[in-house]
Design a protein around this motif. Structure first.
Motif, PDB file in Angstrom:
ATOM      1  N   ALA A  57       0.807  -1.224   0.000  1.00  9.37           N
ATOM      2  CA  ALA A  57       0.000   0.000   0.000  1.00  9.37           C
ATOM      3  C   ALA A  57       0.843   1.279   0.000  1.00  9.37           C
ATOM      4  O   ALA A  57       0.634   2.152  -0.858  1.00  9.37           O
ATOM      5  CB  ALA A  57      -0.968  -0.017   1.183  1.00  9.37           C
ATOM      6  N   PRO A  58       1.798   1.454   0.912  1.00  6.48           N
ATOM      7  CA  PRO A  58       2.586   2.692   0.870  1.00  6.48           C
ATOM      8  C   PRO A  58       3.464   2.794  -0.360  1.00  6.48           C
ATOM      9  O   PRO A  58       3.700   3.910  -0.869  1.00  6.48           O
ATOM     10  CB  PRO A  58       3.440   2.613   2.149  1.00  6.48           C
ATOM     11  N   LEU A  59       3.942   1.660  -0.866  1.00  3.84           N
ATOM     12  CA  LEU A  59       4.733   1.688  -2.090  1.00  3.84           C
ATOM     13  C   LEU A  59       3.887   2.162  -3.272  1.00  3.84           C
ATOM     14  O   LEU A  59       4.354   2.928  -4.122  1.00  3.84           O
ATOM     15  CB  LEU A  59       5.324   0.307  -2.373  1.00  3.84           C
TER      16      LEU A  59
ATOM     17  N   SER B 146       7.563  -2.415 -10.549  1.00  3.30           N
ATOM     18  CA  SER B 146       8.404  -1.630  -9.643  1.00  3.30           C
ATOM     19  C   SER B 146       8.226  -2.074  -8.199  1.00  3.30           C
ATOM     20  O   SER B 146       9.211  -2.258  -7.449  1.00  3.30           O
ATOM     21  CB  SER B 146       8.066  -0.141  -9.758  1.00  3.30           C
ATOM     22  N   ILE B 147       6.990  -2.266  -7.784  1.00  2.00           N
ATOM     23  CA  ILE B 147       6.706  -2.619  -6.394  1.00  2.00           C
ATOM     24  C   ILE B 147       7.224  -4.016  -6.060  1.00  2.00           C
ATOM     25  O   ILE B 147       7.907  -4.223  -5.042  1.00  2.00           O
ATOM     26  CB  ILE B 147       5.196  -2.506  -6.133  1.00  2.00           C
ATOM     27  N   LEU B 148       6.921  -4.990  -6.904  1.00  2.00           N
ATOM     28  CA  LEU B 148       7.332  -6.356  -6.601  1.00  2.00           C
ATOM     29  C   LEU B 148       8.845  -6.520  -6.706  1.00  2.00           C
ATOM     30  O   LEU B 148       9.439  -7.327  -5.980  1.00  2.00           O
ATOM     31  CB  LEU B 148       6.603  -7.337  -7.506  1.00  2.00           C
ATOM     32  N   ALA B 149       9.482  -5.753  -7.586  1.00  2.00           N
ATOM     33  CA  ALA B 149      10.944  -5.812  -7.654  1.00  2.00           C
ATOM     34  C   ALA B 149      11.562  -5.332  -6.349  1.00  2.00           C
ATOM     35  O   ALA B 149      12.591  -5.873  -5.894  1.00  2.00           O
ATOM     36  CB  ALA B 149      11.453  -4.978  -8.824  1.00  2.00           C
ATOM     37  N   SER B 150      10.950  -4.331  -5.719  1.00  2.00           N
ATOM     38  CA  SER B 150      11.481  -3.831  -4.452  1.00  2.00           C
ATOM     39  C   SER B 150      11.238  -4.797  -3.305  1.00  2.00           C
ATOM     40  O   SER B 150      11.890  -4.700  -2.260  1.00  2.00           O
ATOM     41  CB  SER B 150      10.859  -2.467  -4.133  1.00  2.00           C
TER      42      SER B 150
ATOM     43  N   GLY C 243      -8.455   5.452 -10.541  1.00  2.00           N
ATOM     44  CA  GLY C 243      -8.619   4.009 -10.609  1.00  2.00           C
ATOM     45  C   GLY C 243      -7.312   3.249 -10.817  1.00  2.00           C
ATOM     46  O   GLY C 243      -7.230   2.051 -10.544  1.00  2.00           O
ATOM     47  N   LEU C 244      -6.275   3.929 -11.302  1.00  2.00           N
ATOM     48  CA  LEU C 244      -5.012   3.252 -11.591  1.00  2.00           C
ATOM     49  C   LEU C 244      -4.370   2.698 -10.322  1.00  2.00           C
ATOM     50  O   LEU C 244      -3.830   1.579 -10.318  1.00  2.00           O
ATOM     51  CB  LEU C 244      -4.036   4.207 -12.284  1.00  2.00           C
ATOM     52  N   GLU C 245      -4.404   3.470  -9.261  1.00  2.00           N
ATOM     53  CA  GLU C 245      -3.805   3.032  -7.995  1.00  2.00           C
ATOM     54  C   GLU C 245      -4.452   1.745  -7.507  1.00  2.00           C
ATOM     55  O   GLU C 245      -3.773   0.841  -6.994  1.00  2.00           O
ATOM     56  CB  GLU C 245      -3.954   4.162  -6.961  1.00  2.00           C
ATOM     57  N   VAL C 246      -5.755   1.635  -7.669  1.00  2.00           N
ATOM     58  CA  VAL C 246      -6.464   0.415  -7.267  1.00  2.00           C
ATOM     59  C   VAL C 246      -5.991  -0.770  -8.101  1.00  2.00           C
ATOM     60  O   VAL C 246      -5.771  -1.877  -7.584  1.00  2.00           O
ATOM     61  CB  VAL C 246      -7.983   0.600  -7.398  1.00  2.00           C
TER      62      VAL C 246
END
Length: 422
Positions: free
Chosen positions: A12-14, A132-136, A401-404
């Motif tokens: 969520a914060p990422l 990006s998120i899953l790579a981090s 909607g993109l963030e969701v």
């Protein structure tokens, strides 16, 4: 010492930190749409992004312009796939935006405007954000995630192969083979941020229909000297409507047979030699699909013979039924529910009706369990039933909607892999 937050808590914060970048990617892609099998710029941006994240593998040129990336987690586990489609449509944009498309291209021999009128720019930007998120988080991910950036979902140009079927043919689901696949589609049918899903048949199969009626040309003032293919075609069009209304058990599934184009004749006082009709067939059951094909052929040939004409029926199967695996759907609905009820703008989740649109995500689902869901992008001041639909030149996206979408796909991936690691 406090326990480390779970992967889902860290997503969520990422996502919040990345939201502005995802929107920027989407706007850039929207301003530079590309047609099926010609997504060269889009594919280059995607591949460069995956490489910059240190993906273990990045394959380009899959199914012409597709990109397949593999991210291996730091812990052993299963394999899951995430898919986004990349192509725009031959539609001239009519929305006044600073990043509106001015692109032009040639489609099947005709110069056309090009627009992301179906939201594939959103899909690409969302999946880039997920990457990006899953790579981090990769050090704590139990298993691997395969990222499929697919060309030509809206069909390749005539005479070319493309889309999901060609990606599969060229090995996109091999080495390693995913145990499940997830995909999403933004939609104007729901308010921004609302998640919609459905177990089982969700989107229809899609088939092309062409009927050519051959008559005998004559003067319009003396129709008895010829065989009128226009009148015969009119009878066929009316007859086709009875296939759904009178010969199918609609308690099982709905179906649609539509004639969208009729071409025949050059002037008012000449009965032409032939007429060509083109249409589409939609169904949610493969058995009903085959029955519709047979009845169309039988009906068109019978009416033509009764009129002393002849006809040729050509039916081309395009996409199968998009069928969400019921077991996988039940397993992952809690994840979607959690995503829809949290975040900066919780909007909720709903079971949506069947959609007679079609999706070639269905080809992936024929080989591995899949879940395809929807994320609303209609602004809150517009009633979804009155919003311009996907494929409209005035289709607009509420980018909230993109963030969701990012949180949904990222959480589905890590939650699914967690079940394989147990």
């Amino acid at each position: 010492m406090s326990p480390q937050p779970s992967l889902s808590d860290r997503i969520a914060p990422l996502t919040a930190a990345l939201e502005s970048q995802v929107i920027a990617w989407r706007r850039d892609l929207h301003a530079h749409p590309e047609l099926g099998n010609r997504e060269f710029r889009t594919a280059s941006i995607v591949a460069e992004h995956l490489r910059s994240l240190g993906f273990d593998e990045v394959k380009t040129g899959v199914a012409h312009t597709g990109v397949v990336g593999l991210l291996k987690g730091g812990k052993p586990g299963g394999v899951v796939a995430l898919r986004a489609d990349m192509d725009g449509l031959p539609v001239t944009e009519e929305v006044e935006l600073p990043f509106a498309s001015k692109a032009r291209a040639v489609w099947n021999g005709e110069e056309v405007g090009v627009m992301h009128a179906c939201g594939h720019d959103c899909h690409v930007a969302i999946l880039m954000g997920v990457a990006s998120i899953l790579a981090s988080l990769r050090a704590d991910i139990p298993g691997s995630i395969k990222f499929l950036f697919q060309p030509a979902e809206e069909m390749p140009p005539e005479g070319e192969e493309g889309g999901a079927a060609l990606m599969i043919k060229e090995g996109a689901l091999e080495n390693p083979t995913p145990q499940a696949i997830f995909g999403l589609h933004v939609t104007s049918r729901q308010p921004a941020g609302v998640i919609g899903y459905r177990p089982g048949p969700t989107m229809a199969s899609s088939d092309k229909l062409k009927i050519t009626v051959q008559g005998k040309q004559t003067h319009g003032a003396a129709p008895w000297l010829g065989i009128d293919p226009i009148v015969t075609s009119a009878q066929i069009v009316l007859g086709l409507q009875t296939i759904v209304s009178r010969t199918l058990d609609l308690n099982r599934e709905p179906a649609v047979v539509t004639i969208g184009a009729i071409k025949g004749g050059v002037r008012e006082n000449i009965i032409p030699d032939s007429v060509e009709m083109r249409g589409t067939i939609r169904s949610f059951d493969e058995g009903m699909r085959d029955a519709i094909h047979e009845r169309i052929t039988t009906l068109a040939e019978g009416i033509s013979a009764a009129s002393r004409a002849s006809c040729k029926v050509c039916i081309t199967k395009n996409y199968p039924v998009t069928r969400n695996d019921p077991v996988l759907t039940e397993q992952m609905v809690p994840t979607l529910t959690r995503v829809a009820s949290t975040g900066p703008r919780p909007m909720g989740i709903e079971v949506v009706p069947k959609a007679t649109g079609a999706e070639d995500f269905s080809f992936f689902q024929r080989l591995i369990p899949g879940l395809f869901f929807f994320v609303g992008v209609t602004p809150p001041d517009i009633e979804p039933t009155k919003a311009y639909s996907n494929h409209s030149p005035r289709f607009v996206v509420d980018e909230r909607g993109l963030e969701v979408g990012v949180r949904a796909l990222a959480n589905l991936a890590v939650d699914y892999l967690a079940t394989k690691a147990e």
